[in-house]
Design an enzyme around this catalytic site. Structure first.
Site, PDB file in Angstrom:
ATOM      1  N   CYS A  86       1.339  23.796   5.938  1.00 13.07           N
ATOM      2  CA  CYS A  86       2.257  23.460   4.847  1.00 13.07           C
ATOM      3  C   CYS A  86       1.792  22.195   4.129  1.00 13.07           C
ATOM      4  O   CYS A  86       0.803  22.223   3.430  1.00 13.07           O
ATOM      5  CB  CYS A  86       3.695  23.358   5.382  1.00 13.07           C
ATOM      6  N   HIS A 195       4.609  28.372   8.921  1.00 10.35           N
ATOM      7  CA  HIS A 195       4.678  27.436  10.043  1.00 10.35           C
ATOM      8  C   HIS A 195       4.551  28.137  11.392  1.00 10.35           C
ATOM      9  O   HIS A 195       5.546  28.490  12.029  1.00 10.35           O
ATOM     10  CB  HIS A 195       6.015  26.684   9.999  1.00 10.35           C
ATOM     11  N   GLU A 197       3.867  26.777  14.194  1.00 11.19           N
ATOM     12  CA  GLU A 197       4.421  25.928  15.256  1.00 11.19           C
ATOM     13  C   GLU A 197       5.908  26.160  15.462  1.00 11.19           C
ATOM     14  O   GLU A 197       6.466  25.752  16.496  1.00 11.19           O
ATOM     15  CB  GLU A 197       4.146  24.438  14.953  1.00 11.19           C
TER      16      GLU A 197
END
Length: 226
Positions: A86, A195, A197
């Site tokens: 990002c 994302h 994560e």
């Protein structure tokens, strides 16, 4: 145990999640501060999401000049694996480690939802745990996530197999060619807008498939697979 540095800039939001993903994958996360004068012996670096320096001027434009980024640029040129997520993707483009830029989303609205992405390249330092053409779901949350570049640059990325991830089931931001992530010519530097994560455990995310990026780089550092 391989050490993966996670950079924090003023305004970074997702450094804790990135460190958790590294730990969950079996690596040792190492906190890196934007003003650090060395990389503390890390084997790879993650530039996480957020709003570094408040996204003043342009997203990632100030973070690109942080002292730690000078070290990251030099190390990446020497083959250090680097992942930008990002805002981190924006920083890597501003730093010249990846081509193109991330512009305001089509429609100028902040986008935040779970997004299907398709894996296009499994031969990078960060994607060997995936299979070509496979799809998984991760969150996307950005207002400047639209990948843009000169047509010649996009054509080169496509021709050289450097599109790593592509949006599937709808383009959330108007990115050229539905591009969600790209890599450097040596396949060691990867940037993506969604994302991973936030998708390392089905209990806390839309899937657990995001963990593959983090296990892939640990494999790579250990000399396993690509």
């Amino acid at each position: 145990m391989s050490k993966v540095g996670v950079i924090t800039f003023p305004g970074t939001l997702d450094d804790g999640d990135a460190a958790r993903a590294v730990r969950h994958a079996g690596g040792e996360p190492v906190a890196l501060w934007h003003a650090d004068a060395d990389l503390h012996g890390v084997d790879a670096v993650i530039v996480p999401g957020g709003f570094s320096y408040g996204d003043y001027l342009r997203a990632g434009a100030i973070a690109r000049f942080a002292p730690v980024m000078g070290l990251v640029i030099e190390a990446a040129q020497g083959g250090l694996p680097v992942l930008g997520i990002c805002n981190g993707f924006q920083v890597l483009c501003e730093a010249g480690l990846l081509p193109g830029a991330l512009a305001r989303n089509a429609g100028l609205h902040f986008v935040c939802h779970d997004q299907r992405i398709r894996v296009e390249n499994v031969q990078t330092a960060w994607t060997t745990r995936y299979w070509a053409g496979g799809e998984f779901v991760v969150p996307v949350k950005s207002i400047e996530g639209r990948f843009v570049a000169e047509k010649s640059t996009v054509d080169e990325l496509e021709r050289d197999g450097r599109v790593v991830f592509r949006y599937a089931g709808g383009n959330p931001n108007g990115s050229m060619n539905d591009i969600a992530g790209i890599c450097s010519a040596n396949r060691r530097v990867v940037g993506l807008m969604p994302h991973p994560e936030h998708a390392i455990d089905p209990l806390t995310g839309p899937s657990g498939d995001g963990i593959g990026l983090f296990t892939s780089v640990l494999d790579n550092l250990a000399g396993v697979g690509g």
